[in-house]
Each structure stands twice: as structure tokens, then as C-alpha cells.
Design a protein around this motif. Structure first.
Motif, PDB file in Angstrom:
ATOM      1  N   VAL A 110      26.594  55.495 -12.220  1.00 38.52           N
ATOM      2  CA  VAL A 110      26.474  54.070 -12.499  1.00 38.52           C
ATOM      3  C   VAL A 110      26.652  53.319 -11.184  1.00 38.52           C
ATOM      4  N   ALA A 111      25.733  52.425 -10.883  1.00 39.78           N
ATOM      5  CA  ALA A 111      25.804  51.663  -9.640  1.00 39.78           C
ATOM      6  C   ALA A 111      27.137  50.922  -9.548  1.00 39.78           C
ATOM      7  N   PRO A 112      27.833  51.010  -8.407  1.00 39.23           N
ATOM      8  CA  PRO A 112      29.144  50.354  -8.286  1.00 39.23           C
ATOM      9  C   PRO A 112      29.155  48.876  -8.671  1.00 39.23           C
ATOM     10  N   PRO A 113      28.130  48.074  -8.279  1.00 41.67           N
ATOM     11  CA  PRO A 113      28.172  46.669  -8.700  1.00 41.67           C
ATOM     12  C   PRO A 113      28.171  46.504 -10.215  1.00 41.67           C
ATOM     13  N   LEU A 114      27.429  47.369 -10.925  1.00 43.43           N
ATOM     14  CA  LEU A 114      27.411  47.295 -12.379  1.00 43.43           C
ATOM     15  C   LEU A 114      28.743  47.740 -12.961  1.00 43.43           C
ATOM     16  N   LEU A 115      29.286  48.830 -12.443  1.00 42.19           N
ATOM     17  CA  LEU A 115      30.567  49.314 -12.958  1.00 42.19           C
ATOM     18  C   LEU A 115      31.669  48.278 -12.745  1.00 42.19           C
ATOM     19  N   ASP A 116      31.660  47.645 -11.581  1.00 42.53           N
ATOM     20  CA  ASP A 116      32.655  46.604 -11.316  1.00 42.53           C
ATOM     21  C   ASP A 116      32.473  45.418 -12.264  1.00 42.53           C
ATOM     22  N   ALA A 117      31.225  45.051 -12.505  1.00 44.61           N
ATOM     23  CA  ALA A 117      30.953  43.893 -13.361  1.00 44.61           C
ATOM     24  C   ALA A 117      31.372  44.140 -14.805  1.00 44.61           C
ATOM     25  N   THR A 118      31.273  45.383 -15.268  1.00 43.92           N
ATOM     26  CA  THR A 118      31.675  45.657 -16.649  1.00 43.92           C
ATOM     27  C   THR A 118      33.150  45.379 -16.880  1.00 43.92           C
ATOM     28  N   LEU A 119      33.918  45.380 -15.806  1.00 39.81           N
ATOM     29  CA  LEU A 119      35.355  45.131 -15.907  1.00 39.81           C
ATOM     30  C   LEU A 119      35.709  43.682 -15.595  1.00 39.81           C
ATOM     31  N   ALA A 120      35.048  43.117 -14.583  1.00 38.93           N
ATOM     32  CA  ALA A 120      35.463  41.806 -14.085  1.00 38.93           C
ATOM     33  C   ALA A 120      34.539  40.671 -14.491  1.00 38.93           C
ATOM     34  N   ALA A 121      33.297  40.967 -14.867  1.00 36.38           N
ATOM     35  CA  ALA A 121      32.327  39.909 -15.188  1.00 36.38           C
ATOM     36  C   ALA A 121      31.356  40.434 -16.238  1.00 36.38           C
ATOM     37  N   ARG A 122      31.813  40.455 -17.488  1.00 30.92           N
ATOM     38  CA  ARG A 122      31.034  41.092 -18.548  1.00 30.92           C
ATOM     39  C   ARG A 122      29.654  40.464 -18.717  1.00 30.92           C
ATOM     40  N   ASP A 123      29.557  39.142 -18.691  1.00 28.51           N
ATOM     41  CA  ASP A 123      28.253  38.493 -18.875  1.00 28.51           C
ATOM     42  C   ASP A 123      27.275  38.917 -17.789  1.00 28.51           C
ATOM     43  N   LYS A 124      27.775  39.037 -16.564  1.00 28.97           N
ATOM     44  CA  LYS A 124      26.933  39.494 -15.461  1.00 28.97           C
ATOM     45  C   LYS A 124      26.481  40.921 -15.703  1.00 28.97           C
ATOM     46  N   ALA A 125      27.398  41.763 -16.168  1.00 35.91           N
ATOM     47  CA  ALA A 125      27.044  43.152 -16.462  1.00 35.91           C
ATOM     48  C   ALA A 125      25.969  43.222 -17.538  1.00 35.91           C
ATOM     49  N   HIS A 126      26.093  42.390 -18.575  1.00 36.20           N
ATOM     50  CA  HIS A 126      25.098  42.396 -19.639  1.00 36.20           C
ATOM     51  C   HIS A 126      23.729  41.999 -19.110  1.00 36.20           C
ATOM     52  N   ARG A 127      23.696  41.012 -18.230  1.00 34.71           N
ATOM     53  CA  ARG A 127      22.410  40.592 -17.644  1.00 34.71           C
ATOM     54  C   ARG A 127      21.814  41.705 -16.788  1.00 34.71           C
ATOM     55  N   MET A 128      22.654  42.381 -16.034  1.00 39.06           N
ATOM     56  CA  MET A 128      22.165  43.479 -15.196  1.00 39.06           C
ATOM     57  C   MET A 128      21.602  44.612 -16.056  1.00 39.06           C
ATOM     58  N   ILE A 129      22.296  44.935 -17.133  1.00 34.68           N
ATOM     59  CA  ILE A 129      21.829  46.002 -18.016  1.00 34.68           C
ATOM     60  C   ILE A 129      20.495  45.631 -18.637  1.00 34.68           C
ATOM     61  N   ASN A 130      20.359  44.402 -19.106  1.00 39.50           N
ATOM     62  CA  ASN A 130      19.086  43.978 -19.688  1.00 39.50           C
ATOM     63  C   ASN A 130      17.960  44.020 -18.668  1.00 39.50           C
ATOM     64  N   GLN A 131      18.256  43.616 -17.443  1.00 43.08           N
ATOM     65  CA  GLN A 131      17.230  43.618 -16.408  1.00 43.08           C
ATOM     66  C   GLN A 131      16.741  45.029 -16.107  1.00 43.08           C
ATOM     67  N   TRP A 132      17.656  45.983 -16.103  1.00 38.06           N
ATOM     68  CA  TRP A 132      17.299  47.358 -15.750  1.00 38.06           C
ATOM     69  C   TRP A 132      16.859  48.192 -16.946  1.00 38.06           C
ATOM     70  N   SER A 133      17.159  47.731 -18.165  1.00 38.26           N
ATOM     71  CA  SER A 133      16.897  48.545 -19.346  1.00 38.26           C
ATOM     72  C   SER A 133      15.563  48.247 -20.014  1.00 38.26           C
ATOM     73  N   TYR A 134      15.042  47.042 -19.830  1.00 41.09           N
ATOM     74  CA  TYR A 134      13.836  46.640 -20.545  1.00 41.09           C
ATOM     75  C   TYR A 134      12.641  46.532 -19.617  1.00 41.09           C
ATOM     76  N   ALA A 135      11.480  46.894 -20.130  1.00 37.68           N
ATOM     77  CA  ALA A 135      10.232  46.738 -19.387  1.00 37.68           C
ATOM     78  C   ALA A 135       9.966  45.247 -19.168  1.00 37.68           C
ATOM     79  N   PRO A 136       9.194  44.899 -18.138  1.00 33.72           N
ATOM     80  CA  PRO A 136       8.946  43.475 -17.852  1.00 33.72           C
ATOM     81  C   PRO A 136       8.418  42.696 -19.046  1.00 33.72           C
ATOM     82  N   GLY A 137       7.527  43.299 -19.821  1.00 33.80           N
ATOM     83  CA  GLY A 137       6.980  42.591 -20.973  1.00 33.80           C
ATOM     84  C   GLY A 137       8.035  42.229 -21.995  1.00 33.80           C
ATOM     85  N   SER A 138       8.980  43.121 -22.200  1.00 36.29           N
ATOM     86  CA  SER A 138      10.055  42.851 -23.152  1.00 36.29           C
ATOM     87  C   SER A 138      10.946  41.715 -22.666  1.00 36.29           C
ATOM     88  N   GLN A 139      11.147  41.634 -21.356  1.00 41.32           N
ATOM     89  CA  GLN A 139      11.979  40.568 -20.809  1.00 41.32           C
ATOM     90  C   GLN A 139      11.300  39.211 -20.928  1.00 41.32           C
TER      91      GLN A 139
END
Length: 275
Positions: free
Chosen positions: A128-157
């Protein structure tokens, strides 16, 4: 369906049908920060076509009581205990992302109990990328945005969905928000720490399906080869890459995911786990 497992209240979705241990059983295992609902379409189809789907909320997730388990190995042991609690001798295991590591580990620990193994959006190791792992602990909303950005194809976004009117990224964000604080971080940390994937794969003896998506940036198809090559004792290893979807393929391409899993699992429903 609710049951008590190791002293904990545990929720298990069964696709809208009563649990019947006499049917062939498939266990669907969700990924980090999720719950059983990510498998709704696939599990309901299996339930209405002669199978017994078992779709648990892992400890500390969804409607299942905690404490949350902190390692892939511990969750794998819990899945095997779930089979014991349900009186299921053998089953197909299907897991997505973190759930795929759990399914892999469980199949390696009890190869005689697993008829076939489906790994969706899987690689090993799964750092897991360190910025994402850190965000899951300290900035949940940011982590959720990062996961959505990396998890979904451009069309879905941009709002594309196989089911008109659904905003897939908003649904996923809300699902992650429902989890208790720390759940996503603990799950991601378990993925990051798991180093036994290749050894586990070498102990798997049943047929294996590696299902990936062409636009997956979390576990890209090109990264699957080392894990695929580690299944040295498996009866067969099938690799399927879906087009037009990313890591969240059960939501982005639900029909294609179902077709791939159904064809593989049903063709091996009578297989013995050990050659």
C-alpha cells in the motif's frame, strides 16, 4: 443470517435464500473497508442457481461485531472457522483485493477443503502506497478520495454505470464512511504486511481463477504474473482480464465478473480439492 462465531455476533448474507449446507458452497470475501454488500449481485445469482453463497461481514465490519482481526493469516483462520461453524466441509473461495489474500491464505492452510479458488483484483505482495496508508489513519476523507481515484476506470469517475442512476464512486465513499474509525487503516496495514503470498500459492492444489481488470491501477493485470507463476501445485490456473473496468470491477462490470466466476466455479463444482 446471524450466528455466533468465536463468541462474536457475525452477519452472513446468503443471497436471499435460506442457508443449505447440502448445496455446493461459495464463500465471497470482501476487501478493505467494505462489507458483504459489494458481492450482492454475484451472490444472489449463485443463490438462485443451485448454490449456497456465504458472504460474511468480516469481524469489525458491517454488521459483524469486533474486535477487528489485524492480519491476513488471522482472517483466513476465521474464514475456515466460519466453514466449521456452518458445517461446510468443502467450498469455493472467492475474494476481492484484501479478501483475495485471505482466500489465498485459507486455501493454502486447508487445501483439502477448497474446491476452487477465485482471486479478484489480486497481486502478491500487495503493498500500500505510504501516502494512502498514512491517510487512512490521519485523513480518512482524503484516503477515500484516493481509493476512488485509483479503483475506478475514468468513465466510472465521470458517472458511467452499468445501472443507470447510480454514482459508483459516491456509493463506495459512503460505504467506507460507514466503517468505524481505524477499520480501513487496519485492513490496509494487513495487506501491506502480508508477505506469504508466494508460499501460500505453492500449497494450493485446487483450480485457480485470477480475475483482473484492464484499467485497474491498484492491482494492475501486468503485476499478476509473479503470483500466477507461484501456483506450482494447482490443478490449473486461469487468467481473465476484463475490459472497461478498474479495481472496483464488481460494481463497474458486475455482469462480466459474475459470468467469469460462474463459469469457473460451476465447471469445478464437483472437483476434489486434492488431485
Amino acid at each position: 443470517m446471524k450466528l455466533t462465531l468465536a463468541g462474536r455476533d457475525t452477519y452472513v448474507y446468503t443471497g436471499g435464500r435460506a442457508f443449505d449446507a447440502a448445496r455446493p458452497t461459495i464463500v465471497f470475501i470482501h476487501g478493505a473497508g467494505h462489507d458483504h454488500s459489494v458481492w450482492t449481485l454475484q451472490s444472489r445469482y449463485f443463490a438462485t442457481h443451485g448454490w449456497n453463497p456465504v458472504v460474511p461481514d468480516l469481524p469489525g465490519h458491517g454488521q459483524s461485531a469486533g474486535p477487528q482481526l489485524t492480519s491476513i493469516e488471522a482472517i483466513a483462520d476465521w474464514v475456515l472457522a466460519l466453514l466449521d461453524g456452518l458445517g461446510v466441509a468443502t467450498a469455493t473461495l472467492a475474494g476481492h483485493s484484501m479478501g483475495s489474500l485471505v482466500a489465498l491464505q485459507a486455501a493454502s492452510r486447508a487445501p483439502e477443503r477448497v474446491r476452487s479458488l477465485v482471486l479478484v483484483g489480486s497481486v502478491a505482495p500487495m503493498p500500500v502506497a505510504p501516502p494512502l496508508l498514512d491517510a487512512t489513519l490521519a485523513a480518512r476523507d482524503k484516503a477515500h478520495r484516493m481509493i476512488n481515484q485509483w479503483s475506478y476506470a475514468p468513465g466510472s469517475q465521470l458517472g458511467a454505470s452499468s445501472i443507470p442512476g447510480l454514482n459508483l464512486t459516491a456509493i463506495n465513499e459512503r460505504l467506507m464512511q460507514r466503517a468505524a474509525p481505524g477499520v480501513l487503516h487496519t485492513d490496509m496495514s494487513a495487506c501491506n504486511a502480508y508477505t506469504g503470498g508466494f508460499d501460500a500459492a505453492a500449497r494450493v492444489t485446487c483450480p485457480v481463477l485470477l480475475l483482473s481488470a484492464a484499467q485497474d491501477r491498484m492491482t494492475p493485470p501486468k503485476a499478476i504474473a509473479p503470483l500466477a507463476n507461484a501456483f506450482t501445485s494447482a490443478r490449473k490456473v486461469n487468467k481473465v482480464v476484463l475490459s472497461g473496468a478498474g479495481h472496483a470491477m464488481m460494481a463497474e462490470a458486475p455482469g462480466a465478473v459474475l459470468d467469469a466466476i460462474w463459469q469457473f466455479a460451476d465447471s469445478n463444482r464437483s472437483s476434489e480439492a486434492v488431485p
